[in-house]
Scaffold this motif. Sequence first.
Motif, PDB file in Angstrom:
ATOM      1  N   ASP A  79      24.775  38.893  51.474  1.00 38.74           N
ATOM      2  CA  ASP A  79      24.882  37.847  50.462  1.00 38.74           C
ATOM      3  C   ASP A  79      26.002  38.234  49.510  1.00 38.74           C
ATOM      4  O   ASP A  79      25.885  39.209  48.758  1.00 38.74           O
ATOM      5  CB  ASP A  79      23.554  37.716  49.709  1.00 38.74           C
ATOM      6  N   VAL A  80      27.104  37.465  49.534  1.00 40.65           N
ATOM      7  CA  VAL A  80      28.261  37.792  48.694  1.00 40.65           C
ATOM      8  C   VAL A  80      28.332  36.886  47.469  1.00 40.65           C
ATOM      9  O   VAL A  80      29.381  36.802  46.820  1.00 40.65           O
ATOM     10  CB  VAL A  80      29.570  37.711  49.507  1.00 40.65           C
ATOM     11  N   GLU A  81      27.217  36.221  47.153  1.00 41.48           N
ATOM     12  CA  GLU A  81      27.153  35.306  46.003  1.00 41.48           C
ATOM     13  C   GLU A  81      28.291  34.292  46.082  1.00 41.48           C
ATOM     14  O   GLU A  81      28.440  33.615  47.081  1.00 41.48           O
ATOM     15  CB  GLU A  81      27.142  36.105  44.704  1.00 41.48           C
ATOM     16  N   GLY A  82      29.151  34.215  45.074  1.00 37.50           N
ATOM     17  CA  GLY A  82      30.269  33.278  45.117  1.00 37.50           C
ATOM     18  C   GLY A  82      31.544  33.896  45.642  1.00 37.50           C
ATOM     19  O   GLY A  82      32.606  33.266  45.613  1.00 37.50           O
ATOM     20  N   GLY A  83      31.449  35.142  46.110  1.00 32.88           N
ATOM     21  CA  GLY A  83      32.625  35.818  46.648  1.00 32.88           C
ATOM     22  C   GLY A  83      33.296  36.742  45.660  1.00 32.88           C
ATOM     23  O   GLY A  83      34.302  37.378  45.978  1.00 32.88           O
ATOM     24  N   TYR A  84      32.778  36.786  44.422  1.00 27.19           N
ATOM     25  CA  TYR A  84      33.275  37.689  43.373  1.00 27.19           C
ATOM     26  C   TYR A  84      34.715  37.416  42.974  1.00 27.19           C
ATOM     27  O   TYR A  84      35.437  38.313  42.539  1.00 27.19           O
ATOM     28  CB  TYR A  84      33.083  39.162  43.791  1.00 27.19           C
ATOM     29  N   ALA A  85      35.127  36.155  43.108  1.00 27.15           N
ATOM     30  CA  ALA A  85      36.442  35.719  42.637  1.00 27.15           C
ATOM     31  C   ALA A  85      36.484  34.206  42.753  1.00 27.15           C
ATOM     32  O   ALA A  85      35.691  33.598  43.473  1.00 27.15           O
ATOM     33  CB  ALA A  85      37.564  36.350  43.456  1.00 27.15           C
ATOM     34  N   SER A  86      37.425  33.592  42.041  1.00 24.33           N
ATOM     35  CA  SER A  86      37.598  32.148  42.154  1.00 24.33           C
ATOM     36  C   SER A  86      38.691  31.796  43.156  1.00 24.33           C
ATOM     37  O   SER A  86      38.649  30.734  43.786  1.00 24.33           O
ATOM     38  CB  SER A  86      37.933  31.537  40.785  1.00 24.33           C
ATOM     39  N   GLY A  87      39.659  32.690  43.325  1.00 22.92           N
ATOM     40  CA  GLY A  87      40.731  32.433  44.274  1.00 22.92           C
ATOM     41  C   GLY A  87      40.296  32.677  45.700  1.00 22.92           C
ATOM     42  O   GLY A  87      39.688  33.711  46.019  1.00 22.92           O
ATOM     43  N   ALA A  88      40.619  31.755  46.586  1.00 22.39           N
ATOM     44  CA  ALA A  88      40.164  31.846  47.974  1.00 22.39           C
ATOM     45  C   ALA A  88      40.708  33.086  48.679  1.00 22.39           C
ATOM     46  O   ALA A  88      40.002  33.729  49.459  1.00 22.39           O
ATOM     47  CB  ALA A  88      40.578  30.583  48.733  1.00 22.39           C
ATOM     48  N   ALA A  89      41.954  33.434  48.414  1.00 17.99           N
ATOM     49  CA  ALA A  89      42.550  34.593  49.088  1.00 17.99           C
ATOM     50  C   ALA A  89      41.848  35.885  48.689  1.00 17.99           C
ATOM     51  O   ALA A  89      41.619  36.768  49.530  1.00 17.99           O
ATOM     52  CB  ALA A  89      44.042  34.674  48.770  1.00 17.99           C
ATOM     53  N   VAL A  94      38.730  36.131  47.595  1.00 18.60           N
ATOM     54  CA  VAL A  94      37.398  36.085  48.202  1.00 18.60           C
ATOM     55  C   VAL A  94      37.475  36.524  49.666  1.00 18.60           C
ATOM     56  O   VAL A  94      36.640  37.303  50.141  1.00 18.60           O
ATOM     57  CB  VAL A  94      36.793  34.673  48.092  1.00 18.60           C
ATOM     58  N   ALA A  95      38.480  36.052  50.384  1.00 24.17           N
ATOM     59  CA  ALA A  95      38.632  36.433  51.790  1.00 24.17           C
ATOM     60  C   ALA A  95      38.864  37.935  51.928  1.00 24.17           C
ATOM     61  O   ALA A  95      38.318  38.577  52.834  1.00 24.17           O
ATOM     62  CB  ALA A  95      39.790  35.660  52.417  1.00 24.17           C
ATOM     63  N   ASP A  96      39.660  38.501  51.033  1.00 22.38           N
ATOM     64  CA  ASP A  96      39.877  39.953  51.051  1.00 22.38           C
ATOM     65  C   ASP A  96      38.571  40.698  50.783  1.00 22.38           C
ATOM     66  O   ASP A  96      38.295  41.734  51.406  1.00 22.38           O
ATOM     67  CB  ASP A  96      40.925  40.349  50.010  1.00 22.38           C
ATOM     68  N   ASN A  97      37.777  40.168  49.845  1.00 24.39           N
ATOM     69  CA  ASN A  97      36.486  40.801  49.548  1.00 24.39           C
ATOM     70  C   ASN A  97      35.570  40.769  50.768  1.00 24.39           C
ATOM     71  O   ASN A  97      34.921  41.767  51.106  1.00 24.39           O
ATOM     72  CB  ASN A  97      35.820  40.098  48.368  1.00 24.39           C
ATOM     73  N   VAL A  98      35.518  39.623  51.427  1.00 26.51           N
ATOM     74  CA  VAL A  98      34.657  39.500  52.608  1.00 26.51           C
ATOM     75  C   VAL A  98      35.153  40.417  53.727  1.00 26.51           C
ATOM     76  O   VAL A  98      34.347  40.992  54.475  1.00 26.51           O
ATOM     77  CB  VAL A  98      34.574  38.036  53.077  1.00 26.51           C
ATOM     78  N   ALA A  99      36.462  40.577  53.840  1.00 22.07           N
ATOM     79  CA  ALA A  99      37.002  41.487  54.851  1.00 22.07           C
ATOM     80  C   ALA A  99      36.503  42.913  54.609  1.00 22.07           C
ATOM     81  O   ALA A  99      36.246  43.653  55.565  1.00 22.07           O
ATOM     82  CB  ALA A  99      38.530  41.445  54.827  1.00 22.07           C
TER      83      ALA A  99
END
Length: 259
Positions: free
Chosen positions: A76-86, A88-93
Amino acid sequence: MFRDLHLQTQPLRLPNAWDAGSARLIASLGSQAIATTSAGVAWSLGYRDGDVLPMDEHVAAVRRMARVLDVPLSVDVEGGYASGAAVVADNVARFMDAGAVGINIQDGSEEPALLCRKIEAIRAAAQREGVPLYINVRTDVYTRKLVVAGKEADEVLHRAADYHAAGADGLFVLGLTAQDEIRRIAAGTPLLLNVIVWPGLAPVNELAALGVRRVSAGSWLPQTMWAQTQALVRGFLTDGRSEPLLAGAAPYGDVNAAF
């Protein structure tokens, strides 16, 4: 493998974990996969729930869980811990690198279009990493009362269409319990429907007929453990008796042998 678990006759049951110990215990009891509860992980690390977990600490916690598991792990990454999509994608990576093959990501009170951009960026990152990441999208339409009463299902299906087009696999509708609305939402989207343990929710074996593919425990397990520990500690501090602490304890050897 994780994706296929959502296609069984009965919904996938996920008693959510919050640290390596709980993940190991839940898996040892037969859970087919492990999904984390962001609230539980936050509390175990000394933070409030709500997109405030430091990435380094969260990723380290996920890595510890993956180390003790031989079943799929979803985070569960909540909202991705950022507002910028790029970002968030780095965080998920980073979570994928730590061992995650699935995620939950939520819209909360943000515009659905923002989450769509995040999903698209996450899907692209997963493809670059060669990971068939299962993206489960949580919508808070019901719990945050984002539309007028009676229009929740309409709004959920509208968002689901956008989330599916962006690349999501599953739809997690927080607080959904009404059986007619469960059936309507499940039938109205190609996304696989996930519901959560909630007051008034039908038993899992009844939810399959409504189209539910996954049922999560959410933060209820750590909340219950908190209450039980609170009662035991309060009693011990009050009367100093050993018996209540011993009565329900697992044998030390059994716990130690689990790792």
